[in-house]
Design a protein around this motif. Structure first.
Motif, PDB file in Angstrom:
ATOM      1  N   SER A  22       0.801  -1.226   0.000  1.00 24.28           N
ATOM      2  CA  SER A  22       0.000   0.000   0.000  1.00 24.28           C
ATOM      3  C   SER A  22       0.831   1.273   0.000  1.00 24.28           C
ATOM      4  CB  SER A  22      -0.954   0.000   1.190  1.00 24.28           C
ATOM      5  OG  SER A  22      -0.237  -0.071   2.403  1.00 24.28           O
ATOM      6  N   SER A 100       0.315 -10.083  -2.795  1.00 23.54           N
ATOM      7  CA  SER A 100      -0.286  -8.851  -2.268  1.00 23.54           C
ATOM      8  C   SER A 100       0.159  -7.635  -3.077  1.00 23.54           C
ATOM      9  CB  SER A 100       0.063  -8.667  -0.791  1.00 23.54           C
ATOM     10  OG  SER A 100       1.432  -8.375  -0.613  1.00 23.54           O
ATOM     11  N   TYR A 104      -2.443  -5.738  -5.620  1.00 24.03           N
ATOM     12  CA  TYR A 104      -2.701  -4.347  -5.252  1.00 24.03           C
ATOM     13  C   TYR A 104      -2.448  -3.415  -6.434  1.00 24.03           C
ATOM     14  CZ  TYR A 104      -2.296   0.134  -2.794  1.00 24.03           C
ATOM     15  OH  TYR A 104      -2.454   1.441  -2.390  1.00 24.03           O
ATOM     16  N   HIS A 105      -1.304  -3.583  -7.102  1.00 22.70           N
ATOM     17  CA  HIS A 105      -0.970  -2.682  -8.206  1.00 22.70           C
ATOM     18  C   HIS A 105      -1.762  -2.981  -9.469  1.00 22.70           C
ATOM     19  CE1 HIS A 105       2.152  -0.312  -6.260  1.00 22.70           C
ATOM     20  NE2 HIS A 105       2.493  -1.411  -5.614  1.00 22.70           N
ATOM     21  N   ASN A 107      -4.913  -3.866  -9.236  1.00 25.50           N
ATOM     22  CA  ASN A 107      -6.172  -3.201  -8.898  1.00 25.50           C
ATOM     23  C   ASN A 107      -6.110  -1.712  -9.212  1.00 25.50           C
ATOM     24  OD1 ASN A 107      -7.672  -5.392  -8.039  1.00 25.50           O
ATOM     25  ND2 ASN A 107      -7.060  -5.209  -5.904  1.00 25.50           N
ATOM     26  N   SER A 239      -2.947  -5.292   2.402  1.00 28.36           N
ATOM     27  CA  SER A 239      -1.551  -5.132   1.993  1.00 28.36           C
ATOM     28  C   SER A 239      -0.795  -4.133   2.858  1.00 28.36           C
ATOM     29  CB  SER A 239      -1.494  -4.677   0.530  1.00 28.36           C
ATOM     30  OG  SER A 239      -2.264  -3.501   0.340  1.00 28.36           O
TER      31      SER A 239
END
Length: 462
Positions: A22, A100, A104-105, A107, A239
């Protein structure tokens, strides 16, 4: 007609600017597509993380700010990365870390990655037991897998692919197949936690403990259902830094069954104070901060005042806030005709607002002897109002009950007594209970429970 589906594996390794997705970026990603026998496709690229790479990470990976300055940002390669991963099984050494970051990236770039995961750390512990270490570098060295580009995505991905081939060929007990079953939660577990610790957990109320690699307790929690609550810690894809560090520190789990949720709550409070676990944030500062104190002033009058609690002090009564303490003191002033000025409730220079303001102690018209007697009666009345009772409830087994004892408004202790034991005698009951250090949080929890469930309350004879 039988249709055989060939499983395809995407073996992933990334380099990053830090330890959690994050707040950090990816600097390099490598993907090896494996058909269950060998690598059939390779992909690698440097990535511009959009932030500076810390000096210590540059030293570890060899990837500098200059190297990534002309590299594409992750959003530009996201479509290609997603195409390689979606529909395949995501494989990595400590898979939850890599997954994770990538999820995350992706998304952020508008792609929702949904795929099964396999962790080569967890699989290696099962298929290749007895190794000195299961870190990628040391494990590969022990089994003869070379890696000339350690801490670079392509080098580590190739080494992980070779390790994965060995695991596939050595998996005589079908650990990989079991891990991929739809109901298996194997891959969501922390990388250093053996599944057997989850399997041994009971579906009962109690307290659970997470231990690090040295056996030290790093987290204490309570649960109505220990097994379900522990599993919930590992669900989801948070994350954040705190969760990532938390997961890495979990190596073992132990537990203590309790008869009821209230027993579990009290035990949790006691254990957090006793063990002071690293990852417990709440309940470390739950002691109430104010108290009702008495002292004698220079003229010999006893003062009853609300003040902050100090170490080793002995307040007449404790309270959660200054407002609560002053509200209690105001009731005592009215009930026992105390002086509001001597109790520090009235601090202005106006005339005393007490019931007997013309004959008040603050003006010297009431003798110290008479006024101090009223203070003593107020203190005695306050103490008499503090309850003594027991809570009798379900036990851990059919032939026992849980029992919690409040004596003079403080938690004395708790434990388990026979189903047949009469619990109304205070002196006798104490012999069967374990004393615990009391605090206001625990006391109020029990008193509130007794008010909510009065049929569980047992009045005691001294």
């Amino acid at each position: 007609m039988l249709i055989f589906v060939t499983l395809m594996y995407a073996i992933v390794d990334i380099e990053t600017t830090g330890g959690h997705a994050s707040a950090n970026g990816i600097t390099e990603i490598a993907i090896c597509i494996h058909d269950g026998h060998e690598v059939v496709k390779r992909y690698e690229t440097l990535v511009n993380p959009g932030v500076d790479i810390p000096v210590y990470i540059q030293a570890l990976t060899g990837i500098t700010n200059e190297m990534v300055s002309t590299a594409p940002p992750f959003k530009q390669v996201a479509h290609e990365v997603y195409g390689l991963l979606q529909g395949n099984i995501f494989v990595a050494h400590n898979v939850n870390f890599d997954h994770s970051f990538v999820k995350y990236h992706l998304n952020l770039a508008g792609f929702d990655l949904q795929c099964n995961k396999l962790c080569t750390v967890r699989l290696s512990r099962k298929i290749l037991p007895g190794m000195n270490s299961y870190s990628l570098g040391k494990l590969c060295h022990q089994i003869g897998i070379s890696n000339s580009a350690r801490h670079r995505a392509a080098g580590d991905a190739e080494a992980t692919a070779e390790l994965f081939t060995l695991l596939l060929n050595s998996d005589v007990h079908n650990h990989i197949t079991d891990a991929l079953k739809q109901r298996s939660k194997e891959q969501v577990l922390p990388p250093n936690l053996n599944r057997r610790f989850i399997d041994q957990l009971p579906p009962t109320p109690g307290v659970y403990y997470f231990h690090d690699n040295k056996g030290k307790v790093v987290y204490v929690g309570k649960a109505v259902n220990i097994k379900k609550r522990v599993a919930s810690h590992f669900a989801g894809n948070n994350s954040g830094a705190q969760r990532q560090e938390f997961m890495r520190h979990i190596h073992q789990i132990s537990f203590q069954e309790c008869g009821t949720e209230l027993m579990a709550l009290l035990t949790e409070a006691v254990e957090i104070k006793r063990l002071w676990p690293k990852f417990n944030r709440s309940q470390k500062q739950l002691d109430f901060n104010f108290g009702l104190y008495t002292y004698e002033d220079q003229r010999g009058y006893l003062r009853l005042v609300v003040d902050k609690r100090r170490k080793y002090s002995s307040p007449v009564h404790t309270c959660s806030s200054l407002i609560t303490g002053r509200a209690l003191l105001a009731k005592l002033i009215e009930a026992y005709e105390l002086c509001p000025k001597l109790c520090m409730v009235q601090t202005n220079t106006d005339a005393c607002t007490g019931v007997n303001s013309l004959q008040c102690a603050c003006t010297g018209h009431e003798s110290t002897e008479l006024y101090n007697q009223k203070i003593q009666k107020a203190i005695e009345g306050l103490k008499e109002a503090l309850p003594t009772f027991a809570i009798r409830d379900e036990g851990r087994k059919d032939d026992e009950h849980s029992c919690i004892l409040i004596e003079d408004g403080r938690l004395y202790g708790m434990g388990y007594i026979s189903h047949y034991m009469e619990a109304s005698n205070l002196a006798q009951l104490k012999n069967y209970l374990t004393p615990y250090p009391s605090n206001d949080y625990m006391r109020n929890m029990v008193i509130s429970h007794a008010e909510q469930y009065p049929w569980k309350k047992v009045e005691l004879a001294s």
